[in-house]
Design a protein around this motif. Structure first.
Motif, short mmCIF file in Angstrom:
data_model
loop_
_atom_site.label_atom_id
_atom_site.label_comp_id
_atom_site.label_asym_id
_atom_site.label_seq_id
_atom_site.Cartn_x
_atom_site.Cartn_y
_atom_site.Cartn_z
N ILE A 85 46.68 43.60 82.52
CA ILE A 85 45.67 42.84 83.28
C ILE A 85 45.18 43.69 84.45
O ILE A 85 43.98 43.74 84.73
CB ILE A 85 46.24 41.49 83.76
CG1 ILE A 85 46.40 40.55 82.58
CG2 ILE A 85 45.35 40.86 84.82
CD1 ILE A 85 47.12 39.26 82.92
N GLY A 86 46.08 44.36 85.15
CA GLY A 86 45.69 45.22 86.27
C GLY A 86 44.76 46.34 85.82
O GLY A 86 43.77 46.64 86.49
N THR A 87 45.07 46.95 84.69
CA THR A 87 44.23 48.02 84.16
C THR A 87 42.84 47.48 83.81
O THR A 87 41.83 48.11 84.13
CB THR A 87 44.89 48.63 82.90
OG1 THR A 87 46.18 49.10 83.24
CG2 THR A 87 44.06 49.76 82.35
N GLU A 88 42.80 46.31 83.18
CA GLU A 88 41.52 45.71 82.81
C GLU A 88 40.71 45.35 84.06
O GLU A 88 39.49 45.56 84.10
CB GLU A 88 41.75 44.46 81.96
CG GLU A 88 40.49 43.80 81.47
CD GLU A 88 39.71 44.65 80.50
OE1 GLU A 88 38.47 44.45 80.41
OE2 GLU A 88 40.28 45.54 79.84
N VAL A 89 41.36 44.83 85.09
CA VAL A 89 40.67 44.47 86.32
C VAL A 89 40.06 45.72 86.97
O VAL A 89 38.91 45.70 87.43
CB VAL A 89 41.62 43.74 87.29
CG1 VAL A 89 41.06 43.67 88.69
CG2 VAL A 89 41.92 42.34 86.78
N ARG A 90 40.82 46.81 86.99
CA ARG A 90 40.29 48.05 87.58
C ARG A 90 39.09 48.57 86.79
O ARG A 90 38.08 49.00 87.38
CB ARG A 90 41.38 49.11 87.65
CG ARG A 90 42.31 48.95 88.83
CD ARG A 90 43.24 50.14 88.99
NE ARG A 90 44.24 50.23 87.93
CZ ARG A 90 45.36 49.51 87.88
NH1 ARG A 90 45.62 48.65 88.82
NH2 ARG A 90 46.22 49.65 86.88
N LEU A 111 33.09 49.10 86.36
CA LEU A 111 31.86 48.76 85.66
C LEU A 111 30.90 48.01 86.58
O LEU A 111 29.70 48.29 86.62
CB LEU A 111 32.17 47.93 84.42
CG LEU A 111 30.98 47.45 83.60
CD1 LEU A 111 30.26 48.63 82.96
CD2 LEU A 111 31.42 46.47 82.55
N LEU A 112 31.44 47.06 87.34
CA LEU A 112 30.59 46.29 88.26
C LEU A 112 30.04 47.18 89.38
O LEU A 112 28.90 47.00 89.81
CB LEU A 112 31.37 45.12 88.85
CG LEU A 112 31.65 43.97 87.89
CD1 LEU A 112 32.57 42.94 88.54
CD2 LEU A 112 30.37 43.33 87.43
N ASP A 113 30.84 48.13 89.85
CA ASP A 113 30.34 49.06 90.87
C ASP A 113 29.19 49.90 90.33
O ASP A 113 28.18 50.12 91.02
CB ASP A 113 31.47 49.97 91.37
CG ASP A 113 32.46 49.25 92.25
OD1 ASP A 113 32.13 48.16 92.77
OD2 ASP A 113 33.59 49.78 92.42
N GLU A 114 29.33 50.37 89.09
CA GLU A 114 28.26 51.15 88.47
C GLU A 114 26.99 50.29 88.29
O GLU A 114 25.88 50.76 88.54
CB GLU A 114 28.71 51.68 87.11
CG GLU A 114 29.76 52.77 87.20
CD GLU A 114 30.30 53.16 85.85
OE1 GLU A 114 29.74 52.72 84.82
OE2 GLU A 114 31.30 53.90 85.81
N MET A 115 27.17 49.04 87.88
CA MET A 115 26.02 48.15 87.72
C MET A 115 25.35 47.90 89.07
O MET A 115 24.11 47.85 89.15
CB MET A 115 26.45 46.81 87.11
CG MET A 115 26.73 46.89 85.63
SD MET A 115 27.27 45.32 84.93
CE MET A 115 25.90 44.26 85.30
N ASP A 116 26.13 47.74 90.12
CA ASP A 116 25.58 47.53 91.46
C ASP A 116 24.73 48.74 91.88
O ASP A 116 23.63 48.58 92.40
CB ASP A 116 26.70 47.28 92.45
CG ASP A 116 26.19 46.94 93.84
OD1 ASP A 116 25.26 46.12 93.94
OD2 ASP A 116 26.74 47.50 94.82
N ASN A 117 25.24 49.93 91.61
CA ASN A 117 24.48 51.14 91.94
C ASN A 117 23.18 51.20 91.13
O ASN A 117 22.12 51.57 91.66
CB ASN A 117 25.32 52.39 91.69
CG ASN A 117 26.48 52.50 92.66
OD1 ASN A 117 26.45 51.94 93.75
ND2 ASN A 117 27.51 53.22 92.25
N ASP A 118 23.26 50.85 89.85
CA ASP A 118 22.05 50.85 89.01
C ASP A 118 21.02 49.85 89.52
O ASP A 118 19.83 50.14 89.57
CB ASP A 118 22.40 50.54 87.56
CG ASP A 118 23.17 51.66 86.89
OD1 ASP A 118 23.14 52.80 87.41
OD2 ASP A 118 23.81 51.41 85.84
#
Length: 109
Positions: free
Chosen positions: A44-49, A54-61
């Motif tokens: 779960i920790g790995t998936e959350v990271r 992914l969300l950080d990359e989407m925010d930058n896009d």
């Protein structure tokens, strides 16, 4: 060995080694479940990271896209204020043409 309960019935108390064996088997079961939970928590920790990345990359896009659209809207606003209606007509006609071509292509599939 027998012990009396409050109801007056006697119960056979297992020997100490039988109790230890039962405790050991319960301990092993608990150990297995604990290991499974630990593995699940690590996954779960790995998936959350990975989702956070992914969300950080989407925010930058989205930030880059917002900047691009802001610049484009600013240019269109300057074009309107300048009174170049002929260019605006060409831009609208081109947009309608592109949408029409996409519509025809999708209908022919």
């Amino acid at each position: 060995m027998r012990r009396a309960h409050g109801s007056g019935a006697y119960q056979v108390v297992p020997e100490r080694s039988a109790l230890e064996e039962q405790n050991d088997s319960l301990f092993d079961g608990l150990k297995t479940k604990t290991h499974a939970l630990k593995s699940l928590c690590i996954e779960i920790g790995t998936e959350v990271r990975s989702q956070k990345n992914l969300l950080d990359e989407m925010d930058n896009d989205f930030d880059r896209t917002h900047g691009l659209l802001s610049n484009t809207v600013g240019r269109v606003g300057r074009l309107i204020k300048a009174g170049h209606y002929r260019y605006i007509f060409y831009m609208i006609a081109f947009s309608v043409f592109v949408f029409f071509v996409i519509y025809v292509i999708l209908k022919l599939r």
